[in-house]
Design a protein around this motif. Structure first.
Motif, PDB file in Angstrom:
ATOM      1  N   CYS A 141      41.238  43.775  39.457  1.00 33.04           N
ATOM      2  CA  CYS A 141      40.014  43.411  38.865  1.00 33.04           C
ATOM      3  C   CYS A 141      39.830  44.078  37.580  1.00 33.04           C
ATOM      4  CB  CYS A 141      38.837  44.151  39.850  1.00 33.04           C
ATOM      5  SG  CYS A 141      38.468  43.191  41.616  1.00 33.04           S
ATOM      6  N   ASP A 142      40.303  45.278  37.326  1.00 30.73           N
ATOM      7  CA  ASP A 142      40.356  46.049  36.066  1.00 30.73           C
ATOM      8  C   ASP A 142      40.943  45.112  35.041  1.00 30.73           C
ATOM      9  OD1 ASP A 142      38.708  48.191  37.163  1.00 30.73           O
ATOM     10  OD2 ASP A 142      40.466  49.415  37.189  1.00 30.73           O
ATOM     11  N   LEU A 143      42.048  44.548  35.571  1.00 32.11           N
ATOM     12  CA  LEU A 143      42.856  43.753  34.688  1.00 32.11           C
ATOM     13  C   LEU A 143      41.915  42.573  34.229  1.00 32.11           C
ATOM     14  CD1 LEU A 143      45.660  44.008  33.860  1.00 32.11           C
ATOM     15  CD2 LEU A 143      46.443  42.589  35.470  1.00 32.11           C
ATOM     16  N   GLY A 151      35.282  43.123  43.765  1.00 30.14           N
ATOM     17  CA  GLY A 151      36.454  43.467  44.794  1.00 30.14           C
ATOM     18  C   GLY A 151      37.170  42.297  45.181  1.00 30.14           C
ATOM     19  N   GLY A 152      37.747  42.045  46.391  1.00 27.93           N
ATOM     20  CA  GLY A 152      38.724  40.782  46.804  1.00 27.93           C
ATOM     21  C   GLY A 152      39.349  41.122  47.804  1.00 27.93           C
ATOM     22  N   ASN A 153      40.481  40.357  48.009  1.00 33.57           N
ATOM     23  CA  ASN A 153      41.414  40.262  48.741  1.00 33.57           C
ATOM     24  C   ASN A 153      42.891  39.936  48.646  1.00 33.57           C
ATOM     25  OD1 ASN A 153      42.155  38.581  51.554  1.00 33.57           O
ATOM     26  ND2 ASN A 153      41.037  40.069  52.158  1.00 33.57           N
ATOM     27  N   LEU A 154      43.795  40.483  49.187  1.00 32.21           N
ATOM     28  CA  LEU A 154      45.259  40.144  49.093  1.00 32.21           C
ATOM     29  C   LEU A 154      45.470  39.087  49.892  1.00 32.21           C
ATOM     30  CD1 LEU A 154      47.273  43.357  48.433  1.00 32.21           C
ATOM     31  CD2 LEU A 154      46.345  41.919  46.496  1.00 32.21           C
ATOM     32  N   THR A 155      45.774  37.821  49.351  1.00 31.76           N
ATOM     33  CA  THR A 155      45.836  36.616  50.451  1.00 31.76           C
ATOM     34  C   THR A 155      47.466  36.202  50.532  1.00 31.76           C
ATOM     35  OG1 THR A 155      45.726  34.950  48.453  1.00 31.76           O
ATOM     36  CG2 THR A 155      43.932  35.833  49.719  1.00 31.76           C
ATOM     37  N   SER A 156      47.890  35.332  51.237  1.00 31.03           N
ATOM     38  CA  SER A 156      49.150  34.957  51.387  1.00 31.03           C
ATOM     39  C   SER A 156      49.677  34.094  49.949  1.00 31.03           C
ATOM     40  CB  SER A 156      49.587  34.049  52.437  1.00 31.03           C
ATOM     41  OG  SER A 156      48.464  32.822  52.209  1.00 31.03           O
ATOM     42  N   LEU A 283      48.162  41.714  31.432  1.00 37.89           N
ATOM     43  CA  LEU A 283      48.709  42.870  30.841  1.00 37.89           C
ATOM     44  C   LEU A 283      49.012  42.790  29.611  1.00 37.89           C
ATOM     45  CD1 LEU A 283      50.870  43.629  34.022  1.00 37.89           C
ATOM     46  CD2 LEU A 283      49.121  44.968  32.977  1.00 37.89           C
ATOM     47  N   THR A 284      49.036  41.729  28.597  1.00 40.78           N
ATOM     48  CA  THR A 284      49.632  41.607  27.351  1.00 40.78           C
ATOM     49  C   THR A 284      48.592  41.455  26.324  1.00 40.78           C
ATOM     50  OG1 THR A 284      49.813  39.339  27.304  1.00 40.78           O
ATOM     51  CG2 THR A 284      51.954  40.677  28.021  1.00 40.78           C
ATOM     52  N   ASP A 285      48.374  41.984  25.231  1.00 41.38           N
ATOM     53  CA  ASP A 285      47.469  41.625  24.103  1.00 41.38           C
ATOM     54  C   ASP A 285      47.259  40.120  24.000  1.00 41.38           C
ATOM     55  OD1 ASP A 285      46.913  44.242  24.049  1.00 41.38           O
ATOM     56  OD2 ASP A 285      48.037  44.595  22.306  1.00 41.38           O
ATOM     57  N   TYR A 286      48.246  39.534  24.025  1.00 41.12           N
ATOM     58  CA  TYR A 286      48.161  38.151  23.681  1.00 41.12           C
ATOM     59  C   TYR A 286      47.421  37.501  24.698  1.00 41.12           C
ATOM     60  CZ  TYR A 286      49.786  33.059  23.442  1.00 41.12           C
ATOM     61  OH  TYR A 286      49.762  31.843  23.334  1.00 41.12           O
ATOM     62  N   GLY A 287      47.723  37.592  26.145  1.00 38.84           N
ATOM     63  CA  GLY A 287      47.367  37.068  27.322  1.00 38.84           C
ATOM     64  C   GLY A 287      45.858  37.432  27.263  1.00 38.84           C
ATOM     65  N   LYS A 288      45.436  38.607  27.062  1.00 45.90           N
ATOM     66  CA  LYS A 288      44.010  39.052  27.014  1.00 45.90           C
ATOM     67  C   LYS A 288      43.032  38.167  26.086  1.00 45.90           C
ATOM     68  CE  LYS A 288      44.458  43.705  27.838  1.00 45.90           C
ATOM     69  NZ  LYS A 288      45.047  44.690  27.099  1.00 45.90           N
ATOM     70  N   GLU A 289      43.781  37.903  24.787  1.00 46.00           N
ATOM     71  CA  GLU A 289      43.033  37.040  23.981  1.00 46.00           C
ATOM     72  C   GLU A 289      43.019  35.707  24.190  1.00 46.00           C
ATOM     73  OE1 GLU A 289      41.642  38.446  21.166  1.00 46.00           O
ATOM     74  OE2 GLU A 289      40.830  36.241  20.648  1.00 46.00           O
ATOM     75  N   MET A 290      43.837  35.114  24.840  1.00 45.20           N
ATOM     76  CA  MET A 290      44.168  33.678  25.456  1.00 45.20           C
ATOM     77  C   MET A 290      43.129  33.485  26.617  1.00 45.20           C
ATOM     78  SD  MET A 290      45.908  31.338  24.473  1.00 45.20           S
ATOM     79  CE  MET A 290      46.867  30.198  24.517  1.00 45.20           C
ATOM     80  N   MET A 291      42.921  34.366  27.180  1.00 46.39           N
ATOM     81  CA  MET A 291      41.835  34.253  28.603  1.00 46.39           C
ATOM     82  C   MET A 291      40.721  34.975  28.112  1.00 46.39           C
ATOM     83  SD  MET A 291      44.807  34.596  31.604  1.00 46.39           S
ATOM     84  CE  MET A 291      46.196  35.500  30.965  1.00 46.39           C
ATOM     85  N   LYS A 292      40.123  35.323  27.113  1.00 44.30           N
ATOM     86  CA  LYS A 292      39.081  35.885  26.872  1.00 44.30           C
ATOM     87  C   LYS A 292      37.873  35.105  27.594  1.00 44.30           C
ATOM     88  CE  LYS A 292      37.170  37.751  22.618  1.00 44.30           C
ATOM     89  NZ  LYS A 292      37.037  37.322  21.132  1.00 44.30           N
ATOM     90  N   GLY A 293      36.981  35.833  28.208  1.00 39.73           N
ATOM     91  CA  GLY A 293      36.078  35.096  28.801  1.00 39.73           C
ATOM     92  C   GLY A 293      36.244  35.050  30.418  1.00 39.73           C
ATOM     93  N   ILE A 294      37.337  35.441  30.827  1.00 33.81           N
ATOM     94  CA  ILE A 294      37.548  35.325  32.370  1.00 33.81           C
ATOM     95  C   ILE A 294      37.001  36.392  33.124  1.00 33.81           C
ATOM     96  CG2 ILE A 294      39.563  37.082  32.204  1.00 33.81           C
ATOM     97  CD1 ILE A 294      41.029  35.015  34.191  1.00 33.81           C
ATOM     98  N   LYS A 295      36.444  37.461  32.178  1.00 32.18           N
ATOM     99  CA  LYS A 295      35.684  38.410  33.193  1.00 32.18           C
ATOM    100  C   LYS A 295      34.273  37.986  33.522  1.00 32.18           C
ATOM    101  CE  LYS A 295      33.919  41.008  29.187  1.00 32.18           C
ATOM    102  NZ  LYS A 295      33.884  42.096  28.436  1.00 32.18           N
ATOM    103  N   ALA A 316      46.061  36.916  45.369  1.00 31.84           N
ATOM    104  CA  ALA A 316      44.710  37.588  45.404  1.00 31.84           C
ATOM    105  C   ALA A 316      43.614  36.965  44.767  1.00 31.84           C
ATOM    106  CB  ALA A 316      45.065  38.972  44.430  1.00 31.84           C
ATOM    107  N   LEU A 317      42.334  37.093  45.504  1.00 31.67           N
ATOM    108  CA  LEU A 317      41.206  36.374  45.198  1.00 31.67           C
ATOM    109  C   LEU A 317      40.414  37.601  44.669  1.00 31.67           C
ATOM    110  CD1 LEU A 317      39.103  34.345  44.927  1.00 31.67           C
ATOM    111  CD2 LEU A 317      38.124  34.880  46.934  1.00 31.67           C
ATOM    112  N   LEU A 318      39.871  37.534  43.650  1.00 23.44           N
ATOM    113  CA  LEU A 318      38.773  38.629  43.078  1.00 23.44           C
ATOM    114  C   LEU A 318      37.707  37.956  42.616  1.00 23.44           C
ATOM    115  CD1 LEU A 318      41.813  39.544  40.592  1.00 23.44           C
ATOM    116  CD2 LEU A 318      41.275  40.611  42.632  1.00 23.44           C
ATOM    117  N   VAL A 319      36.454  38.733  43.087  1.00 26.04           N
ATOM    118  CA  VAL A 319      35.273  38.195  42.920  1.00 26.04           C
ATOM    119  C   VAL A 319      34.493  39.194  42.056  1.00 26.04           C
ATOM    120  CG1 VAL A 319      35.320  36.724  45.027  1.00 26.04           C
ATOM    121  CG2 VAL A 319      34.537  39.010  45.107  1.00 26.04           C
ATOM    122  N   LYS A 320      33.470  38.673  41.415  1.00 26.39           N
ATOM    123  CA  LYS A 320      32.751  39.632  40.650  1.00 26.39           C
ATOM    124  C   LYS A 320      31.821  40.607  41.371  1.00 26.39           C
ATOM    125  CE  LYS A 320      30.536  37.896  36.532  1.00 26.39           C
ATOM    126  NZ  LYS A 320      29.775  36.903  36.165  1.00 26.39           N
TER     127      LYS A 320
END
Ligand code: PLP
Length: 487
Positions: A141-143, A151-156, A283-295, A316-320
């Motif tokens: 979730c922090d990521l 919160g969320g759940n570790l799924t299969s 986890l990478t700076d590039y990825g953070k930039e690429m997925m901006k708005g995901i939060k 994993a399912l993560l929910v706001k």
């Protein structure tokens, strides 16, 4: 009478005690498995990445018997019938579908999880196991950039995570079967097919599925999304959910998450991001930039068995807002009344699973043992290897590439000077499979066949990409210079 019963029970006990090997026997069994895995690792670098499975005439290979078998025999059955044949997905040469790899400490985590058989579904029974899962989920979730309402759940895996997300959106909007025919779901043609399956499993096949136009990089066109939502509202329909992809399986496209989040918020529509493949790149700076708005997404799917290199079986399912997920997934059961004294939320309140594999241990152990830094380095390495592979592909005559890769997947095809290009590229894929030094998979976009190259195994390095390019050139050469048999 009672004595006869006691005697019978003793006799049965004697037999059932075979299920508990002695310390000496346990050590022997463990040693054999460890030896097997060491031999596997020794051979892995030179092992074929793909091998045709043996024609299985012995259909009784895995069948059960009343009598016991020896571990040596069983390991040889395993080697002959499981290890050999098909895709060696642990290999760094696996560049097809979505690779991952399987970090070794995860295997040790699974071993301990099975030995202790800790109950990971309910906090009352397995407080430590549940806490560990919560820590893994919180870290993810922090990521994403979520706050502590998340919160969320570790799924299969990602498929189940996406299914739960859809159920959460449906329940949150208070939609019941009366409304299904008026419900609208938005996504693109690039969405993973598990989302179409999820729609089916959630009973929403009567809902209207809008496949929104994409730009030349296979990303959703937000202008088209807005027009479609407006048209649907005018018709009295109920826009329920927008499914974005953060890394599509086919071509690795990342939808414009920031803009889509704003649209979803404005129109009060659930926003889900399927980042099963791409999520770990956060986890990478590039990825953070690429997925901006995901939060800003209401829910996100991430698959640790892809970009965190864990073995299969960890999504994993993560929910706001974890309370919304609990409202959707919690169900009361009389026989669980002792467990309800805990105020905290258990994994079983957040998914359809009650008893579950203690997945957290296979994630927690390698992440703690190695630390996060090497994972980040491996992901940055994959991004650069992708750029390198793409540049190398562009140098090959008659290779047509797709757009510059957004993450670590690219598609391309060879355009022969004569003959059918689709047939040629299918044959090229087969030739690469037969060769087995690397594994690439194929796809088709509209009617055109492409090969795909996906860089995500932690065991894929520069040498692997050089090998892949060499194999590709070699096979193109074989196909273009073959002598046509005289009929
Ligand atoms: C983008 C995406 N979503 C969902 C899935 C399904 O995940 P799983 O195979 O873990 O169920 C995949 C699998 O490759 C994927 O790439």
């Amino acid at each position: 009478m009672n004595q006869r019963l006691r005697d019978k029970l003793k006799e049965l006990q004697q037999q059932s005690e075979q299920l508990e090997p002695s310390e000496k026997e346990r050590k022997k069994l463990t040693q054999k498995v460890v030896q097997y895995s060491e031999r596997f690792y020794d051979e892995l670098p030179d092992k074929k990445v793909y091998e045709e499975p043996k024609s299985s005439k012995e259909s009784l290979t895995f069948s059960f018997d009343e009598e016991p078998a020896s571990m040596d025999d069983l390991l040889s059955v395993f080697k002959e019938n499981v290890e050999i044949g098909g895709l060696t997905s642990a290999s760094g040469g696996h560049l097809g579908y979505i690779p991952g790899g399987g970090l070794y400490p995860s295997a040790l985590g699974d071993f301990l999880a099975a030995v202790t058989n800790e109950y990971a579904g309910v906090s009352f029974a397995g407080p430590g196991a549940v806490k560990m899962e919560r820590e893994c989920v919180n870290w993810l979730c922090d990521l994403i950039g979520y706050s502590d309402t998340a919160g969320g759940n570790l799924t299969s895996g990602g498929s189940i995570a996406n299914l739960i997300a859809l159920a959460n959106a449906r329940d949150n909007a208070d939609i019941t079967s009366r409304d299904y025919h008026k419900t609208v779901i938005y996504t693109t043609h690039q969405v993973h097919h598990c989302i179409i399956k999820a729609i089916k499993f959630a009973g929403l096949t009567d809902a209207r599925l809008r496949l929104i136009d994409m730009d030349e990089k296979f990303r959703m066109k937000t202008g088209s999304l807005i027009s479609q939502i407006k048209a649907d509202r005018q018709q009295g329909l109920i826009p329920l959910i927008i499914f974005a992809s953060a890394g599509t399986t086919d071509v690795g496209a990342v939808d414009p998450l920031e803009e889509m989040a704003k649209i979803a918020e404005k129109h009060n529509i659930w926003f889900h991001v399927d980042a099963a493949y791409g999520g770990a790149f956060l986890l990478t700076d590039y990825g953070k930039e690429m997925m901006k708005g995901i939060k800003k997404a209401d829910s996100v799917t991430v698959d640790p068995h892809k970009g965190l290199f864990l073995p299969y079986g960890t999504g994993a399912l993560l929910v706001k807002d974890v309370k919304k997920l609990r409202t959707s997934q919690h169900m009361h059961a009389n026989y669980l009344q002792d467990t309800y004294r805990e105020a905290e939320i258990s994994p079983a309140d957040l998914s359809p699973e009650l008893s579950k594999h203690f997945r957290a241990l296979r994630m927690w152990l390698p992440l703690k043992l190695f630390g996060i830094a090497p994972l980040r380095a491996a992901l940055n390495e994959k991004l650069l290897l992708t750029r390198y592979a793409y540049n190398e592909l562009k140098k090959i005559d008659y290779i047509q590439t797709g757009p510059t890769p957004q993450l670590s997947i690219m598609h391309f095809r060879y355009v022969p000077q004569e003959g059918d290009a689709n047939a040629f590229n299918k044959e090229l894929t087969e030739k690469i499979h037969q060769d087995g030094r690397v594994f690439l998979s194929s796809t088709h976009i509209d009617e055109t066949v492409y090969l795909r190259l996906a860089v995500l195994s932690f065991r894929t390095h520069l040498e692997t990409i050089d090998r892949a390019i060499a194999v590709l050139k070699e096979k193109i050469n074989e196909l273009t210079t073959r002598t046509v048999p005289v009929s």
